[in-house]
Design a protein around this motif. Structure first.
Motif, PDB file in Angstrom:
ATOM      1  N   THR A   1      -6.347  12.551  -2.746  1.00 16.43           N
ATOM      2  CA  THR A   1      -5.528  11.551  -2.089  1.00 16.43           C
ATOM      3  C   THR A   1      -5.583  10.302  -2.949  1.00 16.43           C
ATOM      4  O   THR A   1      -6.664   9.813  -3.280  1.00 16.43           O
ATOM      5  CB  THR A   1      -6.041  11.238  -0.671  1.00 16.43           C
ATOM      6  OG1 THR A   1      -5.976  12.440   0.101  1.00 16.43           O
ATOM      7  CG2 THR A   1      -5.204  10.159  -0.008  1.00 16.43           C
TER       8      THR A   1
ATOM      9  N   ARG B   1      -3.238   0.109  -3.607  1.00 18.11           N
ATOM     10  CA  ARG B   1      -3.194  -1.068  -2.742  1.00 18.11           C
ATOM     11  C   ARG B   1      -3.292  -2.309  -3.623  1.00 18.11           C
ATOM     12  O   ARG B   1      -4.254  -2.475  -4.362  1.00 18.11           O
ATOM     13  CB  ARG B   1      -4.341  -1.049  -1.737  1.00 18.11           C
ATOM     14  CG  ARG B   1      -4.324  -2.242  -0.784  1.00 18.11           C
ATOM     15  CD  ARG B   1      -5.449  -2.203   0.237  1.00 18.11           C
ATOM     16  NE  ARG B   1      -5.422  -1.019   1.077  1.00 18.11           N
ATOM     17  CZ  ARG B   1      -4.672  -0.870   2.167  1.00 18.11           C
ATOM     18  NH1 ARG B   1      -3.865  -1.837   2.561  1.00 18.11           N
ATOM     19  NH2 ARG B   1      -4.722   0.234   2.872  1.00 18.11           N
TER      20      ARG B   1
ATOM     21  N   SER C   1      -0.741  12.572  -1.952  1.00 13.45           N
ATOM     22  CA  SER C   1      -1.668  13.601  -2.416  1.00 13.45           C
ATOM     23  C   SER C   1      -1.131  14.261  -3.671  1.00 13.45           C
ATOM     24  O   SER C   1       0.073  14.518  -3.782  1.00 13.45           O
ATOM     25  CB  SER C   1      -1.882  14.663  -1.339  1.00 13.45           C
ATOM     26  OG  SER C   1      -2.510  14.093  -0.218  1.00 13.45           O
TER      27      SER C   1
ATOM     28  N   SER D   1       0.177   5.639  -0.374  1.00 15.13           N
ATOM     29  CA  SER D   1      -0.773   6.731  -0.584  1.00 15.13           C
ATOM     30  C   SER D   1      -0.024   8.051  -0.603  1.00 15.13           C
ATOM     31  O   SER D   1       1.024   8.203   0.027  1.00 15.13           O
ATOM     32  CB  SER D   1      -1.875   6.732   0.483  1.00 15.13           C
ATOM     33  OG  SER D   1      -1.336   6.950   1.751  1.00 15.13           O
TER      34      SER D   1
ATOM     35  N   THR E   1      -7.067   3.947  -6.198  1.00  8.44           N
ATOM     36  CA  THR E   1      -8.295   4.624  -5.790  1.00  8.44           C
ATOM     37  C   THR E   1      -7.951   6.081  -5.532  1.00  8.44           C
ATOM     38  O   THR E   1      -6.965   6.379  -4.863  1.00  8.44           O
ATOM     39  CB  THR E   1      -8.885   3.998  -4.510  1.00  8.44           C
ATOM     40  OG1 THR E   1      -9.025   2.584  -4.707  1.00  8.44           O
ATOM     41  CG2 THR E   1     -10.242   4.580  -4.194  1.00  8.44           C
TER      42      THR E   1
ATOM     43  N   SER F   1      -4.553   6.379  -3.396  1.00  7.19           N
ATOM     44  CA  SER F   1      -4.211   5.173  -2.652  1.00  7.19           C
ATOM     45  C   SER F   1      -3.986   4.051  -3.658  1.00  7.19           C
ATOM     46  O   SER F   1      -4.843   3.801  -4.508  1.00  7.19           O
ATOM     47  CB  SER F   1      -5.357   4.808  -1.703  1.00  7.19           C
ATOM     48  OG  SER F   1      -5.096   3.585  -1.070  1.00  7.19           O
TER      49      SER F   1
ATOM     50  N   HIS G   1       0.826  -1.197   0.000  1.00  8.77           N
ATOM     51  CA  HIS G   1       0.000   0.000   0.000  1.00  8.77           C
ATOM     52  C   HIS G   1       0.862   1.249   0.000  1.00  8.77           C
ATOM     53  O   HIS G   1       1.819   1.343   0.760  1.00  8.77           O
ATOM     54  CB  HIS G   1      -0.921   0.013   1.225  1.00  8.77           C
ATOM     55  CG  HIS G   1      -1.789   1.223   1.279  1.00  8.77           C
ATOM     56  ND1 HIS G   1      -1.663   2.156   2.275  1.00  8.77           N
ATOM     57  CD2 HIS G   1      -2.779   1.660   0.477  1.00  8.77           C
ATOM     58  CE1 HIS G   1      -2.562   3.115   2.075  1.00  8.77           C
ATOM     59  NE2 HIS G   1      -3.241   2.839   0.990  1.00  8.77           N
TER      60      HIS G   1
END
Length: 87
Positions: free
Chosen positions: A58, A62, A53, A51, A67, A60, A49
């Motif tokens: 944001t 994974r 910005s 993440s 997403t 993500s 994972h």
């Protein structure tokens, strides 16, 4: 992976890809690709994972799924916003 991220952010922000900030301004694209690149013909390592910005969102990533959550002004906006998701 970088192309997938850029397209997902463009979709979520309704912004052409070439008008987004460069991905390298927030994350190392080679490292991102390396983390999620399949090894020896297999799928990427499970439970991976990352993440970060970019462009008011944001992002993500994974297990190879991207997403994008547009940053919301309030918690009510956050509850009603729909994420963009790409496999």
């Amino acid at each position: 992976m970088c192309t997938t991220v850029a397209l997902a952010v463009a979709d979520a922000t309704e912004t052409p890809v070439d008008e987004l900030p460069p991905l390298y301004s927030v994350i190392d694209p080679d490292a991102l690709n390396g983390i999620f690149q399949p090894r020896n013909g297999d799928r990427p390592q499970a439970d991976t994972h990352v993440s970060f910005s970019i462009a008011g969102c944001t992002v993500s990533v994974r297990d190879g799924t991207v997403t994008v959550f547009p940053d919301a002004e309030t918690s009510d906006d956050r509850a009603t916003s729909m994420p963009a998701r790409v496999n």
